[in-house]
Design a protein around this motif. Structure first.
Motif, short mmCIF file in Angstrom:
data_model
loop_
_atom_site.label_atom_id
_atom_site.label_comp_id
_atom_site.label_asym_id
_atom_site.label_seq_id
_atom_site.Cartn_x
_atom_site.Cartn_y
_atom_site.Cartn_z
N ARG A 33 91.55 36.96 60.34
CA ARG A 33 91.50 36.89 61.80
C ARG A 33 92.91 36.73 62.38
O ARG A 33 93.24 37.33 63.39
N GLN A 34 93.73 35.92 61.72
CA GLN A 34 95.12 35.72 62.16
C GLN A 34 95.91 37.03 62.09
O GLN A 34 96.70 37.33 62.98
N LEU A 35 95.71 37.77 61.02
CA LEU A 35 96.48 39.01 60.80
C LEU A 35 96.02 40.14 61.72
O LEU A 35 96.81 41.03 62.04
N GLY A 36 94.76 40.13 62.12
CA GLY A 36 94.26 41.15 63.03
C GLY A 36 94.07 42.51 62.37
O GLY A 36 93.65 42.61 61.22
N GLU A 37 94.38 43.55 63.11
CA GLU A 37 94.18 44.94 62.66
C GLU A 37 95.01 45.26 61.42
O GLU A 37 96.04 44.65 61.19
N GLY A 38 94.54 46.22 60.66
CA GLY A 38 95.33 46.73 59.55
C GLY A 38 94.93 46.22 58.18
O GLY A 38 95.50 46.65 57.17
N ILE A 39 93.97 45.29 58.12
CA ILE A 39 93.53 44.77 56.82
C ILE A 39 92.06 44.38 56.92
O ILE A 39 91.63 43.80 57.92
N GLN A 40 91.30 44.72 55.87
CA GLN A 40 89.87 44.42 55.83
C GLN A 40 89.48 44.09 54.39
O GLN A 40 89.78 44.84 53.47
N TRP A 41 88.81 42.96 54.22
CA TRP A 41 88.28 42.58 52.92
C TRP A 41 86.93 43.27 52.76
O TRP A 41 86.05 43.13 53.60
N VAL A 42 86.76 44.01 51.67
CA VAL A 42 85.50 44.72 51.42
C VAL A 42 84.56 43.82 50.62
O VAL A 42 83.44 43.54 51.05
N HIS A 43 84.99 43.39 49.45
CA HIS A 43 84.23 42.45 48.62
C HIS A 43 85.10 42.04 47.44
O HIS A 43 86.16 42.61 47.21
N SER A 44 84.62 41.05 46.68
CA SER A 44 85.33 40.58 45.49
C SER A 44 84.35 40.37 44.35
O SER A 44 83.19 40.03 44.58
N TYR A 45 84.86 40.57 43.14
CA TYR A 45 84.10 40.28 41.93
C TYR A 45 84.69 39.02 41.31
O TYR A 45 85.91 38.91 41.17
N VAL A 46 83.83 38.07 40.97
CA VAL A 46 84.24 36.84 40.31
C VAL A 46 83.91 37.00 38.84
O VAL A 46 82.75 37.23 38.48
N ALA A 47 84.93 36.90 37.99
CA ALA A 47 84.74 37.08 36.55
C ALA A 47 85.64 36.10 35.81
O ALA A 47 86.87 36.23 35.85
N GLU A 48 85.01 35.12 35.17
CA GLU A 48 85.73 34.10 34.42
C GLU A 48 86.77 33.43 35.31
O GLU A 48 86.41 32.84 36.31
N ASP A 49 88.04 33.50 34.95
CA ASP A 49 89.10 32.85 35.72
C ASP A 49 89.83 33.82 36.64
O ASP A 49 91.02 33.64 36.95
N ARG A 50 89.14 34.85 37.09
CA ARG A 50 89.79 35.87 37.92
C ARG A 50 88.89 36.31 39.07
O ARG A 50 87.67 36.29 38.98
N LEU A 51 89.55 36.73 40.13
CA LEU A 51 88.89 37.43 41.22
C LEU A 51 89.48 38.83 41.27
O LEU A 51 90.70 38.99 41.13
#
Length: 92
Positions: A33-51
């Motif tokens: 929200r702070q950054l505004g336009e130009g970036i969008q998170w689609v989704h993330s996969y959580v696997a062990e010690d990583r995203l």
């Protein structure tokens, strides 16, 4: 907008409960929200010690800025050149 895959090392990520994952996601949403336009998170996969996070973004710099502001690790950023799936293998 280009699509990127971001790898983040988050020790214990695979053992996080629903509340911890919600808190992590809410923090990311706040920075977006702070950054505004130009970036969008689609989704993330959580696997062990990583995203493994999928983002649409204007450029890698904006993804790095999101990580910096949010205090999120950002081990690697790779731009997606193509997306394939089972349908890709079917004859026309």
């Amino acid at each position: 907008m280009p699509k990127f895959v971001i790898e983040r090392t988050v020790p214990g990520a695979g053992r996080m409960d629903e509340g911890q994952l919600q808190e992590l996601a809410a923090g990311s949403n706040g920075v977006l929200r702070q950054l505004g336009e130009g970036i969008q998170w689609v989704h993330s996969y959580v696997a062990e010690d990583r995203l493994f996070c999928v983002y649409n973004a204007r450029d890698k710099g904006l993804i790095r800025e999101h990580a910096r502001i949010g205090g999120f690790p950002c081990d690697s950023i790779r731009q997606v050149s193509a997306i394939i799936d089972p349908v890709t293998g079917e004859a026309p």
